[in-house]
Write a protein that holds these residues in place. Structure first.
Motif, PDB file in Angstrom:
ATOM      1  N   ILE A  60       0.838  -1.199   0.000  1.00 13.65           N
ATOM      2  CA  ILE A  60       0.000   0.000   0.000  1.00 13.65           C
ATOM      3  C   ILE A  60       0.872   1.247   0.000  1.00 13.65           C
ATOM      4  CG2 ILE A  60      -1.601   1.347   1.405  1.00 13.65           C
ATOM      5  CD1 ILE A  60      -2.989  -1.206   2.167  1.00 13.65           C
ATOM      6  N   SER A 116      -6.419  -2.709   0.376  1.00 11.84           N
ATOM      7  CA  SER A 116      -7.139  -1.822   1.292  1.00 11.84           C
ATOM      8  C   SER A 116      -8.204  -2.589   2.075  1.00 11.84           C
ATOM      9  CB  SER A 116      -7.793  -0.677   0.512  1.00 11.84           C
ATOM     10  OG  SER A 116      -6.817   0.147  -0.087  1.00 11.84           O
ATOM     11  N   GLN A 120      -8.071  -3.223   6.085  1.00 12.54           N
ATOM     12  CA  GLN A 120      -9.210  -2.879   6.941  1.00 12.54           C
ATOM     13  C   GLN A 120      -9.588  -4.046   7.835  1.00 12.54           C
ATOM     14  OE1 GLN A 120     -12.733  -1.256   5.181  1.00 12.54           O
ATOM     15  NE2 GLN A 120     -11.628   0.273   3.984  1.00 12.54           N
ATOM     16  N   ILE A 178      -8.105   4.199   6.046  1.00 16.82           N
ATOM     17  CA  ILE A 178      -7.626   3.292   5.001  1.00 16.82           C
ATOM     18  C   ILE A 178      -8.378   3.526   3.695  1.00 16.82           C
ATOM     19  CG2 ILE A 178      -7.443   0.875   4.331  1.00 16.82           C
ATOM     20  CD1 ILE A 178      -7.043   0.226   7.312  1.00 16.82           C
ATOM     21  N   THR A 179      -9.691   3.782   3.788  1.00 18.42           N
ATOM     22  CA  THR A 179     -10.482   4.043   2.580  1.00 18.42           C
ATOM     23  C   THR A 179     -10.020   5.312   1.884  1.00 18.42           C
ATOM     24  OG1 THR A 179     -12.414   2.937   3.531  1.00 18.42           O
ATOM     25  CG2 THR A 179     -12.792   4.439   1.691  1.00 18.42           C
ATOM     26  N   THR A 181      -7.065   6.753   2.064  1.00 18.02           N
ATOM     27  CA  THR A 181      -5.734   6.527   1.474  1.00 18.02           C
ATOM     28  C   THR A 181      -5.844   5.732   0.175  1.00 18.02           C
ATOM     29  OG1 THR A 181      -4.717   6.544   3.673  1.00 18.02           O
ATOM     30  CG2 THR A 181      -3.457   5.554   1.887  1.00 18.02           C
ATOM     31  N   GLY A 182      -6.687   4.698   0.187  1.00 20.83           N
ATOM     32  CA  GLY A 182      -6.858   3.884  -1.017  1.00 20.83           C
ATOM     33  C   GLY A 182      -7.462   4.674  -2.165  1.00 20.83           C
TER      34      GLY A 182
END
Length: 216
Positions: A60, A116, A120, A178-179, A181-182
């Motif tokens: 990531i 991602s 999560q 995380i969402t 960033t993705g």
């Protein structure tokens, strides 16, 4: 009459100025383009100094850095292609490289989505496990007949509620972070990837047109 004819005849020195300017401009584009490409490659080499491709976090982070720096590659590739557009031996392979890199960036979004979701799941499970361990300790204290001095059952119930609330908050923050960033990585990869594909197709089309013009 003679003066009119002289005014219509271009000065050779004036005719050569535009072509000289174009050559100088393409030389500058070549230098800046090479600097951008070399800088992008150097950044990617630094990012892969300690490669761990089987770790979700590393993948990531790498794709995020690639997406953020890919605009530099796009800018450099465009300048290089412009500087060498008349040179078929260089322009055609460079156009194909742009196409290949663009497709690779777009396809890498699949990895971003998959990692991602996995990250999560791992983060939420880790938070849940830690909260469960704390809850177990609190329940053991509640069921114990020998409570520590100054600790009441009401305080333990409040602590249990706080742990549950805090765990849910941490889970929500982890999912949101995380969402975001993705999505940021995907947007960079898709935009630059499509631009590189378009640049590659433009380069190939220009090379074909120049080849037809030279044969004609």
């Amino acid at each position: 009459m003679t003066s009119i004819l002289k005014s219509r005849v271009p000065n050779p020195s004036q005719v050569s100025v535009p072509s000289a300017d174009i050559a100088m401009g393409r030389s500058i584009c070549l230098i800046v383009g090479l600097a951008c490409i070399v800088g992008f490659i150097a950044d990617m080499l630094i990012a892969t100094a300690t490669p761990s491709p089987f770790e979700i976090g590393w993948r990531i982070s790498f794709l995020q850095q690639a997406g953020e720096r890919s605009i530099v590659f796009l800018f450099g590739a465009a300048l290089l292609l412009y500087s060498q557009i008349a040179n078929r031996r260089i322009a055609k392979p460079l156009s194909l490289i742009c196409l290949g890199v663009g497709v690779a960036l777009i396809l890498s979004c699949i990895v971003v989505i998959r990692d991602s979701l996995l990250l999560q799941d791992v983060s939420v499970k880790r938070i849940a496990n830690q909260a469960e361990q704390i809850q177990t300790q609190i329940e053991e204290r509640q069921n114990s007949s020998d409570l520590p001095e100054g600790i009441t059952l009401e305080q333990l119930r409040q602590a249990s509620t706080q742990v549950t609330t805090e765990a849910e908050r941490l889970k929500s923050n982890a999912r949101t972070g995380i969402t975001r960033t993705g999505l940021a990585s995907m947007s960079n990869l898709i935009i630059v990837g499509l631009a590189l594909v378009g640049l590659g197709r433009f380069g190939l089309s220009s090379v074909r047109q120049i080849a037809r013009g030279s044969r004609g």
